[in-house]
Design an enzyme around this catalytic site. Structure first.
Site, PDB file in Angstrom:
ATOM      1  CE  LYS A 154      52.433 -79.556 -61.388  1.00 23.99           C
ATOM      2  NZ  LYS A 154      52.707 -78.694 -60.206  1.00 23.99           N
TER       3      LYS A 154
HETATM    4  C1  LIG Z   1      51.759 -78.264 -59.274  1.00 24.22           C
HETATM    5  C2  LIG Z   1      52.312 -77.681 -58.029  1.00 24.22           C
HETATM    6  C3  LIG Z   1      51.503 -77.502 -56.879  1.00 24.22           C
HETATM    7  C4  LIG Z   1      50.022 -77.822 -56.846  1.00 24.22           C
HETATM    8  O1  LIG Z   1      49.777 -79.201 -56.908  1.00 24.22           O
HETATM    9  P1  LIG Z   1      48.293 -79.757 -57.177  1.00 24.22           P
HETATM   10  O2  LIG Z   1      48.446 -81.222 -57.306  1.00 24.22           O
HETATM   11  O3  LIG Z   1      47.862 -79.105 -58.475  1.00 24.22           O
HETATM   12  O4  LIG Z   1      47.438 -79.363 -56.044  1.00 24.22           O
HETATM   13  C5  LIG Z   1      52.106 -76.992 -55.738  1.00 24.22           C
HETATM   14  N1  LIG Z   1      53.412 -76.651 -55.718  1.00 24.22           N
HETATM   15  C6  LIG Z   1      54.219 -76.795 -56.806  1.00 24.22           C
HETATM   16  C7  LIG Z   1      55.645 -76.369 -56.722  1.00 24.22           C
HETATM   17  C8  LIG Z   1      53.710 -77.318 -57.995  1.00 24.22           C
HETATM   18  O5  LIG Z   1      54.515 -77.457 -59.074  1.00 24.22           O
END
Ligand SMILES: *Cc1c(COP(=O)(O)O)cnc(C)c1O
Length: 458
Positions: A108
């Site tokens: 993120k």
């Molecule tokens: C947020 C997150 C996801 C999922 O991502 P999306 O874009 O919501 O599909 C997967 N793995 C980790 C470690 C995350 O923080």
């Protein structure tokens, strides 16, 4: 570039307004009115410069090219790896794209380090301020806080359930020493936190008084920033490649779909889920139906409905927002979304495959990858490397590594007997002083706290 809502009613907006509004007023998600072509592959550019080139058509002149380039450089300079998102080979046709070298150890950061800077830039130009309020069960809160900690024009308040996040996750939020960052430990569950945030957004007086804003995964700019690593990775392997993507809200897969739609050499996608498998069931059988959420070892994928799927549905509906809106209203009431066979064949079959990887299989995969390569992977990443087995023989598959193993040390230790260490920059995390406020799950108390720290009304 203009943006329109997937529900078809809200007026079109330019990039900056789309960035600041997040959700459209008709309840829809913003998408560009048309898909621009990717810039040509220029091997002389680094990750940040490629990012600026890929995103420039989406920003559409709302931000000067020089400013966009500078913000990309600053955002990706916070990453610990010089390549920002390095591609690591783990087997003959298997690769892992490491997206976790940012400040909070999860993918993120790639979007939120940039989005924080975009917000601040647009707000400074307009002479405005905002107050971001959010609820987190872990990853999103820390990435959002780190993304805006240097912003002059943004205050952020993140609510988290006291005692229910991991130590690392809590400390990544509460040890940030910046005057615009505020964390609140709520005596309650994550749902209580989310209800408090929703109640504040529903209060239109408070909303405009404090200019409340969100940075959740439906914000277009987050999806846009994620298109970039699909482009760099697929071009590095000179595609066509398959991507295996650990999926929650579908934001990450959608970014990959956009990269392919705009010309990146990508063959198809493997969507991995844990026991919360609504998308896997949809891709296997064409029927999307809501079940309850169960907690797993990969908590960032514990979702009931994937909100970003709406953007793909809008494409499947021939960009007819009225149709998309009606189908989603029915979905909300019936708990089921039906897609007709022709649309399914055209848009889903051939482009997406899906796997469900439960906790036992996740632990077994962490152990398998460690035994085969010496590498420690986190539980989210393990769902993707396990799902990569669905690929056709001889096709290069890139699994997305969405979190650093040290972010989920208990699961990794259970699978391998080894406790992964935090990177040196974070080694003193457990010694840093924490700063947080304890409140009960009471709207009046939380509201007055947010009012007392927001600099918008001053
Ligand atoms: C947020 C997150 C996801 C999922 O991502 P999306 O874009 O919501 O599909 C997967 N793995 C980790 C470690 C995350 O923080």
């Amino acid at each position: 570039m203009q943006y329109r809502s997937t529900r078809g009613i809200a007026p079109e907006l330019g990039f900056s307004d789309t960035l600041l509004s997040g959700l459209a007023p008709d309840g829809g998600l913003y998408v560009p009115v048309s898909w621009p072509e990717l810039p040509v592959d220029d091997r002389t550019l680094d990750y940040a410069a490629t990012a600026a080139a890929v995103m420039a058509p989406y920003v559409g002149g709302d931000i000067a090219d020089d400013d966009l380039g500078r913000m990309c450089r600053e955002a990706y300079a916070t990453f610990r790896h010089p390549a920002t998102a390095p591609l690591v080979q783990i087997d003959d046709h298997r690769w892992v794209l490491e997206l976790f070298h940012g400040p909070t150890l999860a993918f993120k950061d790639i979007a939120l380090q940039l989005v924080g800077r975009l917000f601040d830039h647009v707000l400074a130009e307009r002479g405005e301020r905002i107050t971001i309020v959010g609820a987190t069960s872990g990853d999103t809160g820390s990435a959002a806080i780190d993304g805006v900690r240097h912003c002059e024009n943004v205050d952020i308040v993140i609510l988290y359930p006291r005692g229910r996040t991991s130590d690392v996750q809590r400390r990544q939020m509460t040890t940030v020493d910046a005057p615009n960052v505020h964390t609140v430990a709520i005596d309650g569950t994550f749902d209580d936190c989310q209800d408090l945030v929703k109640a504040m957004f529903a209060d239109s007086f408070l909303r405009s008084e404090l200019r409340l804003s969100a940075v959740n995964s439906i914000n277009w700019a987050r999806v846009m920033a994620q298109v970039v690593y699909y482009v760099t990775a697929s071009r590095a392997l000179q595609g066509p490649v398959s991507f295996s993507v650990p999926t929650g809200n579908f934001g990450n897969v959608l970014a990959g779909w956009i990269a392919r739609r705009t010309g990146a050499p990508i063959r198809d996608f493997i969507v991995s889920s844990n026991a919360n498998d609504i998308l896997t069931r949809f891709i296997e059988h064409g029927d999307m139906s809501i079940n309850g959420v169960v907690p797993t070892l990969s908590p960032s994928m514990d979702i009931q409905v994937s909100s970003n799927f709406e953007r793909l549905l809008f494409e499947m509906d021939g960009r007819d927002g009225a149709m998309t809106g009606e189908r989603l209203t029915n979905f909300r009431t019936s708990g089921r979304l039906e897609v007709d066979a022709t649309a399914f064949d055209q848009w889903i079959r051939g482009s997406f495959r899906a796997a469900r990887v439960d906790d036992d299989a996740t632990l077994a995969e962490i152990a398998r990858v460690h035994a085969a390569t010496g590498m420690l992977i986190d539980p989210h990443t393990a769902t993707a490397t396990a799902a990569a087995a669905l690929a056709q023989p001889g096709v290069d598959v890139i699994s997305l590594a969405t979190a650093h193993p040290a972010k989920f040390p208990d699961a990794v230790e259970r699978a391998t007997g080894i406790r992964p260490e935090l990177p040196p920059e974070l080694a003193d995390l457990h010694e840093r002083p924490e700063r947080t406020v304890d409140l009960s799950a009471d709207l009046a108390a939380v509201r007055s706290f947010v009012r007392s720290v927001s600099r918008v009304a001053r």
